[in-house]
Enzyme design. Structure first.
Site, PDB file in Angstrom:
ATOM      1  N   ALA A  67       0.447  -0.926  -0.112  1.00 21.42           N
ATOM      2  CA  ALA A  67      -0.142   0.006  -0.181  1.00 21.42           C
ATOM      3  C   ALA A  67       0.845   1.220   0.118  1.00 21.42           C
ATOM      4  CB  ALA A  67      -1.044   0.117   1.157  1.00 21.42           C
ATOM      5  N   GLY A 110       0.628  -5.051   0.892  1.00 24.55           N
ATOM      6  CA  GLY A 110      -0.175  -5.263   0.235  1.00 24.55           C
ATOM      7  C   GLY A 110      -0.407  -5.217  -1.158  1.00 24.55           C
ATOM      8  N   GLU A 113      -0.640  -9.688  -0.577  1.00 23.52           N
ATOM      9  CA  GLU A 113      -1.977  -9.652   0.127  1.00 23.52           C
ATOM     10  C   GLU A 113      -2.882  -9.771  -1.224  1.00 23.52           C
ATOM     11  OE1 GLU A 113      -1.905  -6.443   3.305  1.00 23.52           O
ATOM     12  OE2 GLU A 113      -3.001  -7.575   4.596  1.00 23.52           O
ATOM     13  N   GLU A 133       4.734  -5.180   7.078  1.00 24.86           N
ATOM     14  CA  GLU A 133       3.712  -3.659   7.495  1.00 24.86           C
ATOM     15  C   GLU A 133       4.178  -3.448   8.970  1.00 24.86           C
ATOM     16  OE1 GLU A 133       2.575  -6.176   5.828  1.00 24.86           O
ATOM     17  OE2 GLU A 133       0.921  -5.726   4.596  1.00 24.86           O
TER      18      GLU A 133
HETATM   19  C1  HXC Z   1       5.230   4.242  -1.223  1.00 27.14           C
HETATM   20  C2  HXC Z   1       6.597   3.322  -2.074  1.00 27.14           C
HETATM   21  C3  HXC Z   1       6.746   2.555  -1.285  1.00 27.14           C
HETATM   22  C4  HXC Z   1       5.553   1.988  -0.784  1.00 27.14           C
HETATM   23  C5  HXC Z   1       8.643   2.032  -2.505  1.00 27.14           C
HETATM   24  N1  HXC Z   1       8.289   3.263  -2.312  1.00 27.14           N
HETATM   25  N2  HXC Z   1       7.373   1.074  -1.317  1.00 27.14           N
HETATM   26  N3  HXC Z   1       5.913   4.548  -1.477  1.00 27.14           N
HETATM   27  N4  HXC Z   1       4.369   3.301  -0.942  1.00 27.14           N
HETATM   28  N5  HXC Z   1       4.097   1.201  -0.307  1.00 27.14           N
HETATM   29  C6  HXC Z   1       8.996   5.090  -3.228  1.00 27.14           C
HETATM   30  C7  HXC Z   1       9.886   4.825  -2.376  1.00 27.14           C
HETATM   31  O1  HXC Z   1       9.713   5.773  -1.435  1.00 27.14           O
HETATM   32  C8  HXC Z   1      11.116   5.266  -3.652  1.00 27.14           C
HETATM   33  O2  HXC Z   1      10.379   7.091  -3.480  1.00 27.14           O
HETATM   34  C9  HXC Z   1      10.387   4.483  -4.828  1.00 27.14           C
HETATM   35  O3  HXC Z   1       9.645   3.530  -4.270  1.00 27.14           O
HETATM   36  C10 HXC Z   1      11.527   3.419  -4.740  1.00 27.14           C
HETATM   37  O4  HXC Z   1      11.426   3.115  -3.470  1.00 27.14           O
HETATM   38  P1  HXC Z   1      13.358   2.372  -3.069  1.00 27.14           P
HETATM   39  O5  HXC Z   1      13.364   2.370  -1.880  1.00 27.14           O
HETATM   40  O6  HXC Z   1      14.378   4.184  -3.421  1.00 27.14           O
HETATM   41  O7  HXC Z   1      13.416   1.092  -3.705  1.00 27.14           O
HETATM   42  P2  HXC Z   1      14.273   0.185  -3.268  1.00 27.14           P
HETATM   43  O8  HXC Z   1      15.706   0.818  -2.454  1.00 27.14           O
HETATM   44  O9  HXC Z   1      15.135  -1.067  -4.753  1.00 27.14           O
HETATM   45  O10 HXC Z   1      13.627  -0.253  -2.785  1.00 27.14           O
HETATM   46  C11 HXC Z   1      12.690  -1.100  -2.629  1.00 27.14           C
HETATM   47  C12 HXC Z   1      11.679  -1.926  -1.178  1.00 27.14           C
HETATM   48  C13 HXC Z   1      12.050  -0.505  -0.633  1.00 27.14           C
HETATM   49  C14 HXC Z   1      13.006  -2.732  -0.802  1.00 27.14           C
HETATM   50  C15 HXC Z   1      10.488  -2.304  -1.488  1.00 27.14           C
HETATM   51  O11 HXC Z   1      10.496   0.133  -1.330  1.00 27.14           O
HETATM   52  C16 HXC Z   1      10.427  -0.960   0.650  1.00 27.14           C
HETATM   53  O12 HXC Z   1      11.224  -1.469   1.732  1.00 27.14           O
HETATM   54  N6  HXC Z   1       9.789  -0.571   0.209  1.00 27.14           N
HETATM   55  C17 HXC Z   1       8.517  -0.414   1.230  1.00 27.14           C
HETATM   56  C18 HXC Z   1       7.663  -1.988   1.288  1.00 27.14           C
HETATM   57  C19 HXC Z   1       6.778  -2.563   2.392  1.00 27.14           C
HETATM   58  O13 HXC Z   1       7.065  -1.327   3.502  1.00 27.14           O
HETATM   59  N7  HXC Z   1       5.538  -2.083   2.295  1.00 27.14           N
HETATM   60  C20 HXC Z   1       4.460  -2.024   2.804  1.00 27.14           C
HETATM   61  C21 HXC Z   1       3.275  -1.509   3.144  1.00 27.14           C
HETATM   62  S1  HXC Z   1       2.395  -1.010   4.056  1.00 27.14           S
HETATM   63  P3  HXC Z   1      11.442   7.999  -4.491  1.00 27.14           P
HETATM   64  O14 HXC Z   1      10.564   8.922  -4.559  1.00 27.14           O
HETATM   65  O15 HXC Z   1      11.770   7.998  -2.742  1.00 27.14           O
HETATM   66  O16 HXC Z   1      12.547   8.118  -5.072  1.00 27.14           O
HETATM   67  C22 HXC Z   1       0.856  -2.260   3.332  1.00 27.14           C
HETATM   68  C23 HXC Z   1      -0.229  -2.414   3.660  1.00 27.14           C
HETATM   69  C24 HXC Z   1      -1.107  -2.645   3.632  1.00 27.14           C
HETATM   70  O17 HXC Z   1       0.803  -2.702   2.084  1.00 27.14           O
HETATM   71  C25 HXC Z   1      -2.559  -2.946   4.669  1.00 27.14           C
HETATM   72  C26 HXC Z   1      -3.934  -2.882   3.236  1.00 27.14           C
HETATM   73  C27 HXC Z   1      -4.971  -2.545   3.634  1.00 27.14           C
END
Ligand code: HXC
Length: 259
Positions: A67, A110, A113, A133
């Site tokens: 998400a 997400g 999911e 998360e």
């Molecule tokens: C918003 C995101 C994002 C996310 C990545 N980006 N994941 N933006 N939401 N979930 C953005 C980064 O901010 C960055 O933007 C660009 O994408 C590239 O990401 P990087 O981190 O620079 O890439 P990398 O170093 O290759 O790392 C990849 C990654 C990391 C390991 C996937 O991005 C990461 O950990 N992302 C978050 C994963 C996460 O926590 N997901 C769960 C979310 S909560 P900029 O502008 O800086 O270039 C969830 C709840 C669901 O999903 C609930 C549903 C009801």
């Protein structure tokens, strides 16, 4: 003709509708726009009689990184509840046609999911599944604690949700989360081939079969068996059932009418 900004929609082969998530700058983070577009495209394919199977994919680098954290940053419990945030994800559970996820790279939060909401998962060797998360001080809110637990069992689901333990593609195959793993060059084609196989069968039988299998997650065994039997009886009212059995007896290929 619906236009989309965050997904690409195509029909790569007859019978198969492909939806490609396309927010590369955000690693396909699932904000409300992209999920709305995904579910709208799925509903259009579901209504389209020329389509028998739907595929959801991302890019080779990332399926979806979860998400959209930036969109969630300023929300509160109250605004989430008032806005019914994420409740529209249930639109996907009402799609009657089978959905295959073709997953390469990150399928996190997400992203994992939404893959698990699909009916089958084809993975590339680079696929990585996880529920990170907990690192954000939240928990999986779109089925990660429920569908993952049913798919891989309590011990591993707990470890994944509590510690951000990720599964490689091979591990995901081993634990039953994915159907098959292929090299990155061919995973999407293999998903399309699987979709073609599904689309080549009787759509009315496919729909009632998907419906019955999904009931295994909702009902007690006896209720599920009763439900299965009703769908089974229902198919005896279709032309495809007569055609399928006649074709077997006459040693020829069935010609499905999907009714
Ligand atoms: C918003 C995101 C994002 C996310 C990545 N980006 N994941 N933006 N939401 N979930 C953005 C980064 O901010 C960055 O933007 C660009 O994408 C590239 O990401 P990087 O981190 O620079 O890439 P990398 O170093 O290759 O790392 C990849 C990654 C990391 C390991 C996937 O991005 C990461 O950990 N992302 C978050 C994963 C996460 O926590 N997901 C769960 C979310 S909560 P900029 O502008 O800086 O270039 C969830 C709840 C669901 O999903 C609930 C549903 C009801």
């Amino acid at each position: 003709m619906t236009t989309y900004e965050t997904i690409l929609v195509e029909t790569p082969v007859d019978g198969v509708g492909l939806i490609r998530m396309n927010r590369p700058q955000a690693l396909n983070a699932l904000n409300s726009q992209i999920t709305h577009e995904i579910f709208t495209a799925m509903e259009m394919f579901d209504r389209d009689p020329s389509i028998g199977c739907i595929i959801l994919t991302g890019s080779d680098r990332v399926f979806a990184a979860g998400a959209d954290i930036k969109q969630m940053l300023d929300t509160t419990a109250i605004t989430m509840m008032a806005g019914g945030d994420f409740t529209d994800w249930s639109r996907m559970t009402r799609i009657g046609k089978p959905i295959i996820a073709a997953v390469s790279g990150f399928a996190l939060g997400g992203g994992c999911e939404i893959a698990m909401m699909c009916d089958m998962i084809i993975a590339s060797e680079t696929a990585q599944f996880g529920q990170p998360e907990i690192n954000l001080g939240i928990l999986p809110g779109a089925g990660g604690t429920q569908r993952l637990t049913r798919a891989v069992g309590k011990a591993l689901a707990m470890e994944m949700c509590l510690t951000d333990r990720r599964l490689s593609a091979d591990e995901a195959k081993h634990y039953g989360l994915v159907n098959a793993v292929y090299p990155i060059e061919v995973y999407l084609n293999e998903a399309i081939k699987l979709g073609q196989k599904v689309a080549s069968l009787s759509q009315v039988a496919i729909r009632l079969t998907k419906d019955a299998v999904n009931k295994a997650f909702e009902l007690s065994l006896q209720e599920g068996l009763n439900y299965e039997k009703r769908n089974f009886y229902l198919l005896f009212g279709t032309e495809d059932r007569t055609e399928g059995m006649s074709a077997f007896v006459e040693k020829r290929k069935p010609v499905w009418k999907h009714k």
